[in-house]
Scaffold this motif. Sequence first.
Motif, PDB file in Angstrom:
ATOM      1  N   SER A 181       0.821  -1.212   0.000  1.00 48.82           N
ATOM      2  CA  SER A 181       0.000   0.000   0.000  1.00 48.82           C
ATOM      3  C   SER A 181       0.853   1.259   0.000  1.00 48.82           C
ATOM      4  N   SER A 182       0.276   2.322  -0.509  1.00 49.00           N
ATOM      5  CA  SER A 182       0.917   3.634  -0.434  1.00 49.00           C
ATOM      6  C   SER A 182       1.193   3.959   1.029  1.00 49.00           C
ATOM      7  N   GLY A 183       2.366   4.508   1.297  1.00 50.08           N
ATOM      8  CA  GLY A 183       2.746   4.832   2.664  1.00 50.08           C
ATOM      9  C   GLY A 183       3.625   3.783   3.318  1.00 50.08           C
ATOM     10  N   THR A 184       3.769   2.606   2.673  1.00 51.13           N
ATOM     11  CA  THR A 184       4.620   1.556   3.237  1.00 51.13           C
ATOM     12  C   THR A 184       6.080   1.996   3.233  1.00 51.13           C
ATOM     13  N   VAL A 185       6.722   1.864   4.393  1.00 53.11           N
ATOM     14  CA  VAL A 185       8.163   2.102   4.492  1.00 53.11           C
ATOM     15  C   VAL A 185       8.841   0.753   4.256  1.00 53.11           C
ATOM     16  N   LEU A 186       9.595   0.661   3.196  1.00 55.96           N
ATOM     17  CA  LEU A 186      10.101  -0.623   2.726  1.00 55.96           C
ATOM     18  C   LEU A 186      11.207  -1.189   3.606  1.00 55.96           C
ATOM     19  N   ASP A 187      11.085  -2.503   3.885  1.00 52.90           N
ATOM     20  CA  ASP A 187      12.197  -3.226   4.493  1.00 52.90           C
ATOM     21  C   ASP A 187      12.739  -4.208   3.456  1.00 52.90           C
ATOM     22  N   ALA A 188      13.754  -5.003   3.844  1.00 47.32           N
ATOM     23  CA  ALA A 188      14.380  -5.928   2.890  1.00 47.32           C
ATOM     24  C   ALA A 188      13.387  -6.951   2.357  1.00 47.32           C
ATOM     25  N   GLY A 189      12.452  -7.378   3.221  1.00 47.67           N
ATOM     26  CA  GLY A 189      11.447  -8.342   2.803  1.00 47.67           C
ATOM     27  C   GLY A 189      10.511  -7.780   1.745  1.00 47.67           C
ATOM     28  N   ASP A 190      10.130  -6.502   1.894  1.00 46.91           N
ATOM     29  CA  ASP A 190       9.255  -5.863   0.904  1.00 46.91           C
ATOM     30  C   ASP A 190       9.941  -5.781  -0.457  1.00 46.91           C
ATOM     31  N   ILE A 191      11.216  -5.382  -0.444  1.00 52.43           N
ATOM     32  CA  ILE A 191      11.967  -5.262  -1.700  1.00 52.43           C
ATOM     33  C   ILE A 191      12.103  -6.629  -2.366  1.00 52.43           C
ATOM     34  N   SER A 192      12.378  -7.644  -1.550  1.00 54.87           N
ATOM     35  CA  SER A 192      12.491  -9.000  -2.085  1.00 54.87           C
ATOM     36  C   SER A 192      11.167  -9.455  -2.695  1.00 54.87           C
ATOM     37  N   MET A 193      10.035  -9.131  -2.036  1.00 54.33           N
ATOM     38  CA  MET A 193       8.730  -9.533  -2.555  1.00 54.33           C
ATOM     39  C   MET A 193       8.444  -8.863  -3.892  1.00 54.33           C
ATOM     40  N   LEU A 194       8.759  -7.575  -4.011  1.00 58.69           N
ATOM     41  CA  LEU A 194       8.550  -6.879  -5.277  1.00 58.69           C
ATOM     42  C   LEU A 194       9.357  -7.535  -6.389  1.00 58.69           C
ATOM     43  N   ASN A 195      10.576  -7.968  -6.058  1.00 64.16           N
ATOM     44  CA  ASN A 195      11.402  -8.672  -7.036  1.00 64.16           C
ATOM     45  C   ASN A 195      10.789 -10.001  -7.427  1.00 64.16           C
ATOM     46  N   ARG A 196      10.283 -10.751  -6.434  1.00 71.59           N
ATOM     47  CA  ARG A 196       9.690 -12.053  -6.728  1.00 71.59           C
ATOM     48  C   ARG A 196       8.497 -11.929  -7.665  1.00 71.59           C
ATOM     49  N   HIS A 197       7.763 -10.808  -7.555  1.00 72.47           N
ATOM     50  CA  HIS A 197       6.594 -10.599  -8.406  1.00 72.47           C
ATOM     51  C   HIS A 197       6.946  -9.872  -9.705  1.00 72.47           C
ATOM     52  N   SER A 198       8.255  -9.714  -9.960  1.00 74.13           N
ATOM     53  CA  SER A 198       8.743  -9.105 -11.213  1.00 74.13           C
ATOM     54  C   SER A 198       8.196  -7.700 -11.447  1.00 74.13           C
ATOM     55  N   VAL A 199       8.015  -6.943 -10.358  1.00 74.06           N
ATOM     56  CA  VAL A 199       7.642  -5.536 -10.483  1.00 74.06           C
ATOM     57  C   VAL A 199       8.870  -4.758 -10.940  1.00 74.06           C
ATOM     58  N   ASP A 200       8.722  -3.895 -11.917  1.00 76.55           N
ATOM     59  CA  ASP A 200       9.868  -3.144 -12.435  1.00 76.55           C
ATOM     60  C   ASP A 200      10.049  -1.785 -11.770  1.00 76.55           C
ATOM     61  N   TYR A 201       8.962  -0.992 -11.708  1.00 81.58           N
ATOM     62  CA  TYR A 201       9.086   0.373 -11.173  1.00 81.58           C
ATOM     63  C   TYR A 201       8.035   0.633 -10.102  1.00 81.58           C
ATOM     64  N   VAL A 202       8.408   1.461  -9.119  1.00 80.39           N
ATOM     65  CA  VAL A 202       7.470   1.910  -8.087  1.00 80.39           C
ATOM     66  C   VAL A 202       7.683   3.401  -7.854  1.00 80.39           C
ATOM     67  N   ASP A 203       6.698   4.037  -7.229  1.00 82.59           N
ATOM     68  CA  ASP A 203       6.793   5.463  -6.894  1.00 82.59           C
ATOM     69  C   ASP A 203       7.129   5.609  -5.423  1.00 82.59           C
ATOM     70  N   ILE A 204       8.176   6.368  -5.118  1.00 80.90           N
ATOM     71  CA  ILE A 204       8.588   6.562  -3.727  1.00 80.90           C
ATOM     72  C   ILE A 204       8.715   8.056  -3.420  1.00 80.90           C
ATOM     73  N   ALA A 205       8.642   8.369  -2.131  1.00 82.47           N
ATOM     74  CA  ALA A 205       8.839   9.752  -1.687  1.00 82.47           C
ATOM     75  C   ALA A 205      10.309  10.132  -1.852  1.00 82.47           C
ATOM     76  N   PRO A 206      10.588  11.432  -2.041  1.00 77.69           N
ATOM     77  CA  PRO A 206      11.998  11.854  -2.127  1.00 77.69           C
ATOM     78  C   PRO A 206      12.789  11.367  -0.922  1.00 77.69           C
ATOM     79  N   ARG A 207      13.996  10.946  -1.162  1.00 73.76           N
ATOM     80  CA  ARG A 207      14.822  10.400  -0.085  1.00 73.76           C
ATOM     81  C   ARG A 207      15.461  11.506   0.742  1.00 73.76           C
ATOM     82  N   SER A 208      15.645  11.196   2.018  1.00 73.21           N
ATOM     83  CA  SER A 208      16.395  12.109   2.883  1.00 73.21           C
ATOM     84  C   SER A 208      17.775  11.514   3.119  1.00 73.21           C
ATOM     85  N   SER A 209      18.700  12.327   3.547  1.00 77.20           N
ATOM     86  CA  SER A 209      20.052  11.833   3.820  1.00 77.20           C
ATOM     87  C   SER A 209      20.041  10.830   4.956  1.00 77.20           C
TER      88      SER A 209
END
Length: 349
Positions: A28-56
């Motif tokens: 869902s929108s608003g999810t702060v990604l952890d390693a498991g979330d990134i791995s899941m997106l890879n498993r589902h072959s998602v190519d691009y996502v929209d994220i908030a601007p990064r902070s230092s």
Amino acid sequence: MRVHVLQLIVGDKLISDSYNAVGLHLLSSGTVLDAGDISMLNRHSVDYVDIAPRSSEIEKVVEEAPTRQANILQVTSFNNATQGIKEMFEALQDGGSLRNDVVESAFNPLIDSIQEEKDVVSLLLSLHSKDDYTLQHSVQVGMLSYYIAKWMNKSEKDAIVIGKAGYLHDIGKCRIHPDILNKPGKLTKEEFEEVQKHTIHGYDIIRKSLKDETLALVALQHHERMDGTGYPLRKSGTDIHSYSKIVAVADVYSAMISSRVYQQRRDLLHVLKELHRMSFGELDPKITQVFIRNMIPNFIGKKVSLSDGREGTIIMTNPTDFFRPLINIDNQFLDLSQLANVEITKIAI
């Protein structure tokens, strides 16, 4: 901002819902990604996502991420699985046979302990036994075969069978003389031909002991290659069992990252490059790409040494060249895709 999934870092925040190709809602929108979330997106072959601007601060979190070690249960299960394969070797050398209950009591608890593990790279670096290469290799191949099967969306039941096939793939080496298996120098032609027979021995042992043709075929075929250059029967393409192709990828990867009497262990990223090369002929390309795609995100946050002597941390992977990521060195960013002369020489946990 819109970024490729392989450029995500832990702490990125989604600003829109994420779906896979068939419309299944993943995050869902608003999810702060952890390693498991990134791995899941890879498993589902998602190519691009929209994220908030990064902070230092996000990049600082990655830079200061604590070193991960395998937990006690994983270490215990790994050691027990290693001891289990050792006892199976000894029983077979004494004229005994394999028993399915013994195999499962050694291997299944390991799978239970690693099922939810997302950082496979660190897990492989953390788990070691004091036993010899053949034993530890068998356990690693069982683990990796299970992971690959899950990444290919196999059912849990099938993944466990494939993992078990990986665990038993080298059982035929119990009939190869230890002096040949542990020889520090190059094998003679006759010695190499003797080692190759472990595939046939493994097939015979499993077929007679466990009455399982699939597990036996994997033991027989895990050194066969897609282009027909493997052994023992020079099978190729669709003549090789699909499970054998999975175990072949796990077998090559584990062999390359391990220290042996005649080989120093090689850097994990270098090995993925070699697997990528082998996917153009020797290894099944789809299986190899699934493996690489799911392993690469695990390198985010890892500390690396470069060929020019500098050290830094992998911040992002490069979607157009998996093996030349963005590196953070003392808060300066180095894009290896723009530097042909600089290579990663070592990766720490």
